[in-house]
Enzyme design. Sequence first.
Site, PDB file in Angstrom:
ATOM      1  N   CYS A  49       7.927  32.765  11.994  1.00 20.17           N
ATOM      2  CA  CYS A  49       7.556  33.038  10.593  1.00 20.17           C
ATOM      3  C   CYS A  49       6.872  31.855   9.920  1.00 20.17           C
ATOM      4  CB  CYS A  49       8.783  33.468   9.804  1.00 20.17           C
ATOM      5  SG  CYS A  49       9.605  34.874  10.566  1.00 20.17           S
ATOM      6  N   ASN A 100       9.591  41.866   6.441  1.00 19.65           N
ATOM      7  CA  ASN A 100       9.263  40.574   7.042  1.00 19.65           C
ATOM      8  C   ASN A 100       8.211  40.791   8.131  1.00 19.65           C
ATOM      9  OD1 ASN A 100       9.193  38.209   8.521  1.00 19.65           O
ATOM     10  ND2 ASN A 100      11.419  37.921   8.560  1.00 19.65           N
ATOM     11  N   HIS A 136       7.617  32.515   2.515  1.00 13.94           N
ATOM     12  CA  HIS A 136       7.704  33.514   3.573  1.00 13.94           C
ATOM     13  C   HIS A 136       8.561  34.672   3.063  1.00 13.94           C
ATOM     14  CE1 HIS A 136       8.466  35.652   7.145  1.00 13.94           C
ATOM     15  NE2 HIS A 136       9.702  35.220   7.305  1.00 13.94           N
TER      16      HIS A 136
END
Length: 332
Positions: free
Chosen positions: A114, A285, A255
């Site tokens: 990520c 996500n 993020h």
Amino acid sequence: MPYAALRSIGAYAPQKILNNEELSAMVDTSDDWITKRTGIKERRIAREDEYTSDMGVEAAKKAIERSGIDKDEIDMIVCATISPDYFCMPSTATIIATKLGLKNPTAFDISAACTGFVYILSIAKAFIESGMKKKVLIVGAEKLSAITDYTDRGTCILFGDGAGAAVVSATDDKSEAIIDIHTGSDGSFADLLMTPNGGSGSAHDSLEQEAASCFMQMKGNETFKVAVRTLTKDVVDILEANGIKGEDIKHFVPHQANYRIIKAVGDALKLSDEQVVLTVHKYGNTSGASIPMAINEIYEDGKLKKGELLLLDAFGGGLTWGSALVPFSPKN
Ligand code: COA
């Protein structure tokens, strides 16, 4: 010495929406639980015949067009992904470059989960500032649905597919330049978030075992705590190092993993809701794609203007982390 400037942003989200109600029919969960614990309402899922590179191409086309730069001048492409078209080779970056018709650029993928977009931004900056490259296309693209176990309620509610891309190019004007990027890692936390299959470190007694372990596995609660701690420290460090205050940041783009993580970090840093960019409710996500997809969202909503300061902050498997202070510097 040339500086590196963020010229443009682009993103792509697949059409198919998987919402919380649909997931509740697949595993023992509910819209209420997912919304309260994560803030996620829905996520996008790529078609079976839609690969990570295809999504990267769509995002990159927008970024290139908006940059005003001729694609023939792009001399490097770097792709951040943990769900490449093919594990090992060829790299997804080379596939994207060919589908875009780029002229033999340097092309490679990186694996920083990520944190991938902050890492590739730092790579673009370093290559440009060293004078080795002038116009770099960076792409964060993920087909996480391909590595998600849809029988595991602890992970399948979180992840989605998508891509984001940006063009970074050389400039002599310091006011346009990326100010600073910090990146780091700690492999002692590797087991918090991993896909145990497919590499030289995987040994399995049966094909069934091997197939099951190609999915993402996560210790959610422990990951949550480390994420809040690391993301907050990361931002404090980069702001202090550059003598910049929270109120100087126009857009904080963390993020997009979990609304509660984002809220905890935003509150710890005393950032206002207007400063914090949120897309986790719509896309979940999307790992390496999450930050550029979020920047693209404010760009397309007309909220991101030339010269405004972005603060990026990411955290992911590895563990890896990174933050960046970036003025948005389109050419026009
Ligand atoms: N639906 C309903 N119940 C669920 C569930 C789901 N989808 N997933 C887990 N649960 C249950 C657990 O089984 C547990 O039940 P128990 O108390 O009977 O054992 C309970 O909910 C609490 O589980 P826990 O894991 O402690 O929940 P949580 O509040 O930590 O939320 C996550 C789980 C995954 C949403 C959260 O930990 C998280 O977001 N972690 C970080 C994830 C992340 O950011 N990953 C990527 C990093 S880049």
